[in-house]
Scaffold this motif. Structure first.
Motif, PDB file in Angstrom:
ATOM      1  N   MET A   1       0.853  -1.194   0.000  1.00 39.00           N
ATOM      2  CA  MET A   1       0.000   0.000   0.000  1.00 39.00           C
ATOM      3  C   MET A   1       0.884   1.236   0.000  1.00 39.00           C
ATOM      4  SD  MET A   1      -3.286   0.089  -0.230  1.00 39.00           S
ATOM      5  CE  MET A   1      -4.525   1.363  -0.306  1.00 39.00           C
ATOM      6  N   THR A   2       0.261   2.350  -0.003  1.00 41.78           N
ATOM      7  CA  THR A   2       0.945   3.620  -0.197  1.00 41.78           C
ATOM      8  C   THR A   2       0.097   4.695   0.439  1.00 41.78           C
ATOM      9  OG1 THR A   2       1.939   3.003  -2.313  1.00 41.78           O
ATOM     10  CG2 THR A   2       1.454   5.347  -2.009  1.00 41.78           C
ATOM     11  N   TYR A   3       0.745   5.762   0.886  1.00 42.23           N
ATOM     12  CA  TYR A   3      -0.018   6.975   1.156  1.00 42.23           C
ATOM     13  C   TYR A   3       0.741   8.164   0.598  1.00 42.23           C
ATOM     14  CZ  TYR A   3      -2.619  10.692   3.395  1.00 42.23           C
ATOM     15  OH  TYR A   3      -3.371  11.820   3.625  1.00 42.23           O
ATOM     16  N   CYS A   4       0.094   8.877  -0.327  1.00 46.93           N
ATOM     17  CA  CYS A   4       0.643  10.116  -0.849  1.00 46.93           C
ATOM     18  C   CYS A   4      -0.436  11.181  -0.758  1.00 46.93           C
ATOM     19  CB  CYS A   4       1.038   9.999  -2.318  1.00 46.93           C
ATOM     20  SG  CYS A   4       2.119   8.628  -2.719  1.00 46.93           S
ATOM     21  N   VAL A   5      -0.044  12.369  -0.332  1.00 42.14           N
ATOM     22  CA  VAL A   5      -0.990  13.477  -0.260  1.00 42.14           C
ATOM     23  C   VAL A   5      -0.367  14.697  -0.914  1.00 42.14           C
ATOM     24  CG1 VAL A   5      -0.213  14.056   2.091  1.00 42.14           C
ATOM     25  CG2 VAL A   5      -2.439  14.871   1.282  1.00 42.14           C
TER      26      VAL A   5
ATOM     27  N   ILE B   1      -3.687   9.712  -2.842  1.00 41.36           N
ATOM     28  CA  ILE B   1      -3.720   8.398  -3.488  1.00 41.36           C
ATOM     29  C   ILE B   1      -3.226   7.352  -2.499  1.00 41.36           C
ATOM     30  CG2 ILE B   1      -3.525   9.203  -5.880  1.00 41.36           C
ATOM     31  CD1 ILE B   1      -0.545   8.584  -5.764  1.00 41.36           C
ATOM     32  N   GLY B   2      -3.509   6.075  -2.802  1.00 45.17           N
ATOM     33  CA  GLY B   2      -3.144   5.006  -1.873  1.00 45.17           C
ATOM     34  C   GLY B   2      -4.236   4.846  -0.834  1.00 45.17           C
ATOM     35  N   GLU B   3      -3.829   4.763   0.413  1.00 43.62           N
ATOM     36  CA  GLU B   3      -4.754   4.538   1.526  1.00 43.62           C
ATOM     37  C   GLU B   3      -5.144   5.887   2.127  1.00 43.62           C
ATOM     38  OE1 GLU B   3      -6.407   2.008   3.455  1.00 43.62           O
ATOM     39  OE2 GLU B   3      -7.081   4.024   3.913  1.00 43.62           O
ATOM     40  N   PRO B   4      -6.304   6.456   1.711  1.00 44.73           N
ATOM     41  CA  PRO B   4      -6.573   7.843   2.100  1.00 44.73           C
ATOM     42  C   PRO B   4      -7.269   8.024   3.446  1.00 44.73           C
ATOM     43  CG  PRO B   4      -8.265   7.095   0.590  1.00 44.73           C
ATOM     44  CD  PRO B   4      -7.300   5.946   0.766  1.00 44.73           C
ATOM     45  N   LYS B   5      -7.903   6.969   3.980  1.00 49.59           N
ATOM     46  CA  LYS B   5      -8.917   7.225   5.007  1.00 49.59           C
ATOM     47  C   LYS B   5      -8.361   7.650   6.363  1.00 49.59           C
ATOM     48  CE  LYS B   5     -12.518   4.552   2.805  1.00 49.59           C
ATOM     49  NZ  LYS B   5     -13.545   3.511   2.949  1.00 49.59           N
ATOM     50  N   TYR B   6      -7.291   6.974   6.815  1.00 40.55           N
ATOM     51  CA  TYR B   6      -6.796   7.300   8.156  1.00 40.55           C
ATOM     52  C   TYR B   6      -6.328   8.752   8.236  1.00 40.55           C
ATOM     53  CZ  TYR B   6      -6.723   2.228   8.538  1.00 40.55           C
ATOM     54  OH  TYR B   6      -7.075   0.904   8.538  1.00 40.55           O
ATOM     55  N   GLY B   7      -5.756   9.226   7.150  1.00 43.60           N
ATOM     56  CA  GLY B   7      -5.185  10.574   7.172  1.00 43.60           C
ATOM     57  C   GLY B   7      -6.140  11.661   6.729  1.00 43.60           C
ATOM     58  N   LYS B   8      -7.381  11.283   6.397  1.00 43.76           N
ATOM     59  CA  LYS B   8      -8.305  12.264   5.837  1.00 43.76           C
ATOM     60  C   LYS B   8      -8.949  13.178   6.884  1.00 43.76           C
ATOM     61  CE  LYS B   8     -11.933  12.544   2.292  1.00 43.76           C
ATOM     62  NZ  LYS B   8     -13.100  13.070   3.003  1.00 43.76           N
TER      63      LYS B   8
ATOM     64  N   GLY C   1     -18.532  -2.130   9.593  1.00 41.67           N
ATOM     65  CA  GLY C   1     -18.886  -1.035   8.689  1.00 41.67           C
ATOM     66  C   GLY C   1     -17.624  -0.354   8.210  1.00 41.67           C
ATOM     67  N   GLU C   2     -17.620   0.943   8.265  1.00 40.66           N
ATOM     68  CA  GLU C   2     -16.496   1.761   7.771  1.00 40.66           C
ATOM     69  C   GLU C   2     -15.561   2.068   8.941  1.00 40.66           C
ATOM     70  OE1 GLU C   2     -15.127   3.358   4.869  1.00 40.66           O
ATOM     71  OE2 GLU C   2     -13.792   3.399   6.586  1.00 40.66           O
ATOM     72  N   PRO C   3     -14.479   1.275   9.133  1.00 40.18           N
ATOM     73  CA  PRO C   3     -13.701   1.427  10.361  1.00 40.18           C
ATOM     74  C   PRO C   3     -12.605   2.481  10.321  1.00 40.18           C
ATOM     75  CG  PRO C   3     -12.859  -0.425   9.123  1.00 40.18           C
ATOM     76  CD  PRO C   3     -14.024   0.135   8.322  1.00 40.18           C
ATOM     77  N   LYS C   4     -12.167   2.895   9.133  1.00 39.34           N
ATOM     78  CA  LYS C   4     -10.863   3.555   9.064  1.00 39.34           C
ATOM     79  C   LYS C   4     -10.820   4.960   9.649  1.00 39.34           C
ATOM     80  CE  LYS C   4      -9.085   0.665   5.405  1.00 39.34           C
ATOM     81  NZ  LYS C   4      -8.397   0.618   4.098  1.00 39.34           N
TER      82      LYS C   4
ATOM     83  N   GLN D   1     -17.788  12.933  10.065  1.00 38.72           N
ATOM     84  CA  GLN D   1     -17.177  14.060   9.349  1.00 38.72           C
ATOM     85  C   GLN D   1     -16.736  13.672   7.947  1.00 38.72           C
ATOM     86  OE1 GLN D   1     -16.417  17.236  10.032  1.00 38.72           O
ATOM     87  NE2 GLN D   1     -17.003  17.400  12.161  1.00 38.72           N
ATOM     88  N   SER D   2     -16.243  12.433   7.804  1.00 36.93           N
ATOM     89  CA  SER D   2     -15.573  12.078   6.551  1.00 36.93           C
ATOM     90  C   SER D   2     -16.384  11.157   5.657  1.00 36.93           C
ATOM     91  CB  SER D   2     -14.215  11.418   6.844  1.00 36.93           C
ATOM     92  OG  SER D   2     -13.318  12.373   7.383  1.00 36.93           O
ATOM     93  N   ASN D   3     -17.462  10.569   6.149  1.00 33.23           N
ATOM     94  CA  ASN D   3     -18.220   9.614   5.339  1.00 33.23           C
ATOM     95  C   ASN D   3     -19.708   9.925   5.404  1.00 33.23           C
ATOM     96  OD1 ASN D   3     -19.567   7.382   4.258  1.00 33.23           O
ATOM     97  ND2 ASN D   3     -17.855   6.032   4.746  1.00 33.23           N
ATOM     98  N   LEU D   4     -20.229  10.445   4.281  1.00 29.31           N
ATOM     99  CA  LEU D   4     -21.627  10.871   4.240  1.00 29.31           C
ATOM    100  C   LEU D   4     -22.602   9.726   4.439  1.00 29.31           C
ATOM    101  CD1 LEU D   4     -22.031  13.424   1.376  1.00 29.31           C
ATOM    102  CD2 LEU D   4     -22.171  13.781   3.840  1.00 29.31           C
ATOM    103  N   SER D   5     -22.149   8.490   4.208  1.00 27.61           N
ATOM    104  CA  SER D   5     -23.080   7.367   4.316  1.00 27.61           C
ATOM    105  C   SER D   5     -23.220   6.874   5.758  1.00 27.61           C
ATOM    106  CB  SER D   5     -22.635   6.229   3.397  1.00 27.61           C
ATOM    107  OG  SER D   5     -21.512   5.575   3.911  1.00 27.61           O
ATOM    108  N   VAL D   6     -22.556   7.570   6.672  1.00 28.55           N
ATOM    109  CA  VAL D   6     -22.737   7.299   8.099  1.00 28.55           C
ATOM    110  C   VAL D   6     -23.397   8.543   8.678  1.00 28.55           C
ATOM    111  CG1 VAL D   6     -21.543   6.874  10.286  1.00 28.55           C
ATOM    112  CG2 VAL D   6     -20.714   5.803   8.186  1.00 28.55           C
ATOM    113  N   GLY D   7     -24.543   8.363   9.361  1.00 31.90           N
ATOM    114  CA  GLY D   7     -25.270   9.560   9.757  1.00 31.90           C
ATOM    115  C   GLY D   7     -25.984   9.470  11.083  1.00 31.90           C
ATOM    116  N   LEU D   8     -26.304  10.647  11.622  1.00 31.03           N
ATOM    117  CA  LEU D   8     -27.111  10.750  12.832  1.00 31.03           C
ATOM    118  C   LEU D   8     -28.537  10.297  12.529  1.00 31.03           C
ATOM    119  CD1 LEU D   8     -25.940  14.262  14.089  1.00 31.03           C
ATOM    120  CD2 LEU D   8     -25.548  12.095  15.248  1.00 31.03           C
TER     121      LEU D   8
END
Lengths: 248, 248
Positions: free
Chosen positions: A1-5, A151-158, B152-155, B187-194
């Motif tokens: 995997m990769t993380y680039c921002v 690009i790469g694994e975006p979610k943790y750093g988003k 679900g969406e864990p990241k 905050q980051s995933n619109l498909s998860v909601g109150l």
């Protein structure tokens, strides 16, 4: 995997990439994913890649060797295109060329033709730009509304980017926030690893202000990680408990 | 999509789940995903579900109606099993039963049989436990080394858990950290909601200490989100700039 921002703010551009590649979890290596093409005073371009390493290396070789532009009869490479828009098209064409060479064979073996590029920089008088180029060779561009691309694994750093990055953030803050975003990814995803490469370009300076590799022994990055951990702990500790948790 | 998190610490159990379901982005609805089965003083069980809503609802119906246990001749449901270990097996059997009923038809239409469950709670003298049960009906259990599980969406919500949750965290802190984790995901995933649903059970109390729904108008959660945003901003602002960014 990769993380680039990549982060494009009013004052300039920040690009950060890790260097870990893996073909299975027992086959891990270090390869530079952030490449800088620079003629100071004339152009500076950062190319960060994710996906299949073989495809990435072939694309990079084509970007250096150049591709014939049928319309102009010229051999185009990243050092002679005239704008970032042309550079993005050149990258897209290089990816399509590699797909022509290797795509079918990869697919015969059940592999996906997977490569993505962050392309940022500035050439001459043309505007500074940041692109995300897809495996298909098409691209999107960062704008003041959405000033960062991953690009790469975006979610943790988003989450930190969503909260802290806007077009008017100072370049050095964008760099710091980008490093925090990388740290969050390093913490949660073993397939993203040190060292990390950093490129910072101030708008209209046409040369890298920072081109730096951060390794295990980088005192500043270690301090940043430590401070961020402590600050997060202090942050959640400073929040009161829920009123319905009074009895807990 | 969905985000559910379960946290099992020395003092007890926290489960948090959102309520948003979607079949395409223009078909969004609210369905409870966290269900509480409780006989105060005797048992309290939380069941949080992710994946296909039709499968989840069928599984929940089976858990209420009961399934014949061939070995004992008994109809077992969540209100009469004797331990959380038995409850996890019951959930797994219910999922396999629904797979027998619907799995082939779903697959004929190109759909995956996708459902996951977080199952937490305590029954009588048996130990408090927290399980993650997979679509196949098998499960893993939270331990002191890894005291939280997500479906679900864990990241987006994982970094704060990785940094702040350990087995010896107090229950009310686990609740607060779980809410921050949910906030990061919202905050980051619109498909998860109150709204989001919260269950807190203190170890050996055998009844819910908190069973609460947080909606848009929940003053505490609004305050938490606001404080967390401000604290993150203050946190990254308090970190010095890189030494190599002095000229920026």
């Amino acid at each position: 995997m990769t993380y680039c921002v990549g982060i494009l703010v009013s004052g300039g551009l920040v690009m950060i990439a890790d260097t870990r590649t893996n073909a299975g979890i027992d086959n891990i290596a270090t390869f530079r994913k952030l490449h800088v093409f620079e003629t100071p005073g004339e152009r500076v371009i950062g190319v960060a890649t994710s996906g299949n390493l073989s495809i990435s290396q072939s694309v990079l070789a084509l970007l250096q060797e150049g591709i014939l532009n049928q319309e102009t009869g010229q051999i185009e490479n990243l050092m002679n295109v005239q704008s970032m828009f042309q550079a993005a098209h050149l990258v897209g064409r290089a990816m399509r060329r590699v797909y022509e060479m290797d795509g079918q064979a990869l697919e015969q073996h059940g592999l996906t033709f997977d490569m993505k590029v962050l392309l940022g920089g500035q050439i001459g008088d043309a505007p500074m730009r940041l692109y995300h180029i897809y495996s298909e060779g098409n691209s999107i561009e960062a704008t003041p509304d959405t000033p960062y691309l991953q690009i790469g694994e975006p979610k943790y750093g988003k989450p930190i980017l969503d909260r802290a990055i806007s077009h008017d953030v100072e370049v050095r803050d964008a760099l710091k926030i980008g490093l925090i975003s990388m740290d969050s990814t390093l913490q949660s995803n073993l397939s993203v690893g040190l060292p990390i490469d950093v490129l910072v370009v101030r708008r209209d300076e046409l040369e890298a202000a920072v081109s730096h590799r951060i390794g295990d022994d980088d005192a500043y990055f270690r301090d940043l990680r430590d401070r961020w951990s402590k600050a997060l702990r202090a942050a959640h500790q400073s929040i009161p408990h829920p009123p319905y948790a009074e009895l807990l």
